[in-house]
Design an enzyme around this catalytic site. Sequence first.
Site, PDB file in Angstrom:
ATOM      1  N   GLY A 269      62.369 -24.716  84.844  1.00 28.87           N
ATOM      2  CA  GLY A 269      62.470 -23.793  85.592  1.00 28.87           C
ATOM      3  C   GLY A 269      63.283 -23.922  86.879  1.00 28.87           C
ATOM      4  O   GLY A 269      63.245 -23.606  87.900  1.00 28.87           O
ATOM      5  N   ALA A 270      64.566 -24.622  86.399  1.00 24.19           N
ATOM      6  CA  ALA A 270      65.494 -25.168  87.406  1.00 24.19           C
ATOM      7  C   ALA A 270      66.295 -23.869  88.040  1.00 24.19           C
ATOM      8  O   ALA A 270      67.134 -23.905  88.934  1.00 24.19           O
ATOM      9  CB  ALA A 270      66.522 -26.146  86.898  1.00 24.19           C
TER      10      ALA A 270
ATOM     11  N   SER B 160      48.387 -24.015  90.287  1.00 21.45           N
ATOM     12  CA  SER B 160      48.537 -23.077  91.634  1.00 21.45           C
ATOM     13  C   SER B 160      47.233 -22.955  92.278  1.00 21.45           C
ATOM     14  O   SER B 160      45.958 -23.223  91.673  1.00 21.45           O
ATOM     15  CB  SER B 160      48.728 -21.887  90.781  1.00 21.45           C
TER      16      SER B 160
ATOM     17  N   LYS C  83      46.603 -21.186  84.963  1.00 22.16           N
ATOM     18  CA  LYS C  83      46.691 -22.546  85.720  1.00 22.16           C
ATOM     19  C   LYS C  83      45.635 -23.491  86.278  1.00 22.16           C
ATOM     20  O   LYS C  83      45.820 -24.386  86.233  1.00 22.16           O
ATOM     21  CB  LYS C  83      47.414 -21.723  87.344  1.00 22.16           C
TER      22      LYS C  83
ATOM     23  N   TYR D 276      47.489 -15.162  84.935  1.00 19.62           N
ATOM     24  CA  TYR D 276      47.962 -16.265  85.357  1.00 19.62           C
ATOM     25  C   TYR D 276      47.185 -17.142  85.861  1.00 19.62           C
ATOM     26  O   TYR D 276      47.122 -18.469  85.703  1.00 19.62           O
ATOM     27  CB  TYR D 276      48.738 -15.627  86.539  1.00 19.62           C
ATOM     28  N   ALA D 277      46.074 -16.751  86.580  1.00 18.91           N
ATOM     29  CA  ALA D 277      44.729 -17.583  86.792  1.00 18.91           C
ATOM     30  C   ALA D 277      44.185 -18.561  86.066  1.00 18.91           C
ATOM     31  O   ALA D 277      44.385 -19.841  86.369  1.00 18.91           O
ATOM     32  CB  ALA D 277      43.874 -16.835  87.786  1.00 18.91           C
TER      33      ALA D 277
HETATM   34  N1  LIG Z   1      56.090 -19.338  94.361  1.00 16.28           N
HETATM   35  C1  LIG Z   1      54.734 -19.396  94.379  1.00 16.28           C
HETATM   36  O1  LIG Z   1      54.124 -18.702  95.416  1.00 16.28           O
HETATM   37  C2  LIG Z   1      53.844 -20.195  93.511  1.00 16.28           C
HETATM   38  C3  LIG Z   1      52.657 -20.297  93.953  1.00 16.28           C
HETATM   39  C4  LIG Z   1      51.761 -21.012  93.003  1.00 16.28           C
HETATM   40  C5  LIG Z   1      52.265 -21.664  91.894  1.00 16.28           C
HETATM   41  N2  LIG Z   1      53.332 -21.587  91.744  1.00 16.28           N
HETATM   42  C6  LIG Z   1      54.055 -22.366  90.461  1.00 16.28           C
HETATM   43  O2  LIG Z   1      55.153 -23.020  90.850  1.00 16.28           O
HETATM   44  C7  LIG Z   1      56.038 -23.177  89.620  1.00 16.28           C
HETATM   45  C8  LIG Z   1      57.714 -22.814  90.038  1.00 16.28           C
HETATM   46  O3  LIG Z   1      57.461 -21.401  90.397  1.00 16.28           O
HETATM   47  P1  LIG Z   1      58.457 -20.804  91.189  1.00 16.28           P
HETATM   48  O4  LIG Z   1      57.883 -20.111  92.319  1.00 16.28           O
HETATM   49  O5  LIG Z   1      59.726 -21.603  91.597  1.00 16.28           O
HETATM   50  O6  LIG Z   1      59.002 -19.460  90.301  1.00 16.28           O
HETATM   51  P2  LIG Z   1      60.222 -18.832  89.949  1.00 16.28           P
HETATM   52  O7  LIG Z   1      59.922 -17.526  89.348  1.00 16.28           O
HETATM   53  O8  LIG Z   1      61.206 -18.892  91.101  1.00 16.28           O
HETATM   54  O9  LIG Z   1      60.858 -19.866  88.900  1.00 16.28           O
HETATM   55  C9  LIG Z   1      60.315 -19.891  87.404  1.00 16.28           C
HETATM   56  C10 LIG Z   1      61.520 -20.301  86.575  1.00 16.28           C
HETATM   57  O10 LIG Z   1      60.930 -20.261  85.451  1.00 16.28           O
HETATM   58  C11 LIG Z   1      61.882 -19.960  84.526  1.00 16.28           C
HETATM   59  N3  LIG Z   1      61.138 -19.648  83.169  1.00 16.28           N
HETATM   60  C12 LIG Z   1      60.434 -18.565  83.047  1.00 16.28           C
HETATM   61  N4  LIG Z   1      59.885 -18.679  81.669  1.00 16.28           N
HETATM   62  C13 LIG Z   1      60.517 -19.732  81.014  1.00 16.28           C
HETATM   63  C14 LIG Z   1      60.554 -20.219  79.843  1.00 16.28           C
HETATM   64  N5  LIG Z   1      59.789 -19.666  78.604  1.00 16.28           N
HETATM   65  N6  LIG Z   1      61.298 -21.305  79.611  1.00 16.28           N
HETATM   66  C15 LIG Z   1      61.982 -21.794  80.370  1.00 16.28           C
HETATM   67  N7  LIG Z   1      61.992 -21.288  81.436  1.00 16.28           N
HETATM   68  C16 LIG Z   1      61.239 -20.365  81.869  1.00 16.28           C
HETATM   69  C17 LIG Z   1      62.326 -18.742  84.992  1.00 16.28           C
HETATM   70  O11 LIG Z   1      63.533 -18.193  84.418  1.00 16.28           O
HETATM   71  C18 LIG Z   1      62.419 -19.090  86.499  1.00 16.28           C
HETATM   72  O12 LIG Z   1      63.894 -19.516  86.851  1.00 16.28           O
HETATM   73  C19 LIG Z   1      55.431 -22.373  88.805  1.00 16.28           C
HETATM   74  O13 LIG Z   1      54.716 -23.101  87.495  1.00 16.28           O
HETATM   75  C20 LIG Z   1      54.543 -21.242  89.334  1.00 16.28           C
HETATM   76  O14 LIG Z   1      53.594 -21.042  88.517  1.00 16.28           O
HETATM   77  C21 LIG Z   1      54.299 -20.713  92.541  1.00 16.28           C
END
Ligand SMILES: NC(=O)c1ccc[n+]([C@@H]2O[C@H](COP(=O)([O-])OP(=O)(O)OC[C@H]3O[C@@H](n4cnc5c(N)ncnc54)[C@H](O)[C@@H]3O)[C@@H](O)[C@H]2O)c1
Length: 243
Positions: free
Chosen positions: A17-18, A141, A159, A155-156
């Site tokens: 997710g970089a 999450s 997680k 999603y819920a």
């Molecule tokens: N942003 C929030 O408010 C929030 C809240 C709770 C949990 N999270 C969790 O934190 C983590 C990071 O989230 P974020 O906010 O940086 O989200 P984001 O959407 O900015 O980044 C997620 C990344 O995952 C990549 N991705 C998606 N499907 C993929 C796959 N099949 N293979 C490889 N890469 C894939 C996407 O291209 C994206 O770059 C996630 O697990 C998310 O569920 C985020």
Amino acid sequence: MEFRPTDLSGRKILITGAAGGIGAASARICSAHGAEVALVDIADVDTIRRTVGELSGPATFHSCDTSQKEAVRRLSEATGPVYGLVDCAAICPPDDWLDDSWDEALERTIEVNIKGPANLTRAYYPKMVEQGEGRIVLFGSVAGWMGGLRSGPHYAFTKGGIHAFTRWLAQRGAPHNVTVNAIAPGPIDTPMIYGRGYEAETYPMKRLAAPEEVGSFVLLLCGPGGGFASGAIFDVNGATHLR
Ligand SMILES: NC(=O)c1ccc[n+]([C@@H]2O[C@H](COP(=O)([O-])OP(=O)(O)OC[C@H]3O[C@@H](n4cnc5c(N)ncnc54)[C@H](O)[C@@H]3O)[C@@H](O)[C@H]2O)c1
């Protein structure tokens, strides 16, 4: 020797997710603390590189759909064993669960948010056991605890599943010096929530978190300072949910 809780010198950390908010911030922070980073996303390598920006040390970039077992196997061959696996990749589709089209969203969410972490841990964990050390950081999450601020049920429950898997794997990893933890963020200012109606002033701290405020927990959980934390789910949610 001086104890340096966040020193990652000589450590290889793989971050998925970089090309996303938290993954890119974690990459910059781990790199700034001495890690060699292997950066993975479903996005192409130029996008990952551009999103992450300048890094302080060595890095490799890999385009990989982590929901695909064979692709993850090839990824693990390309990167070799790692000390830290930080799995930020996930999706949060907005689909309505009462709509007919929801089933597709449900399947893809399970593929990415559940099968992805399973593929990655199955590819990297055995080598950590062989090495006698390793750090795994998964992403749950606030939705996994209380159903979510604005996300759907698909999603819920993925997680919530990550929270359970974290505890399952932590018990198995502990005798091998492999720690397994998850971070459960609240509302973080990343592309995942853009345009989804998250209103900063409605949350207890009257703001969203910066992705760096989550990346700093990744750093600690991968560093010497996090060595005895395992099986925990760290809430980084600005008091949006207390348990
Ligand atoms: N942003 C929030 O408010 C929030 C809240 C709770 C949990 N999270 C969790 O934190 C983590 C990071 O989230 P974020 O906010 O940086 O989200 P984001 O959407 O900015 O980044 C997620 C990344 O995952 C990549 N991705 C998606 N499907 C993929 C796959 N099949 N293979 C490889 N890469 C894939 C996407 O291209 C994206 O770059 C996630 O697990 C998310 O569920 C985020």
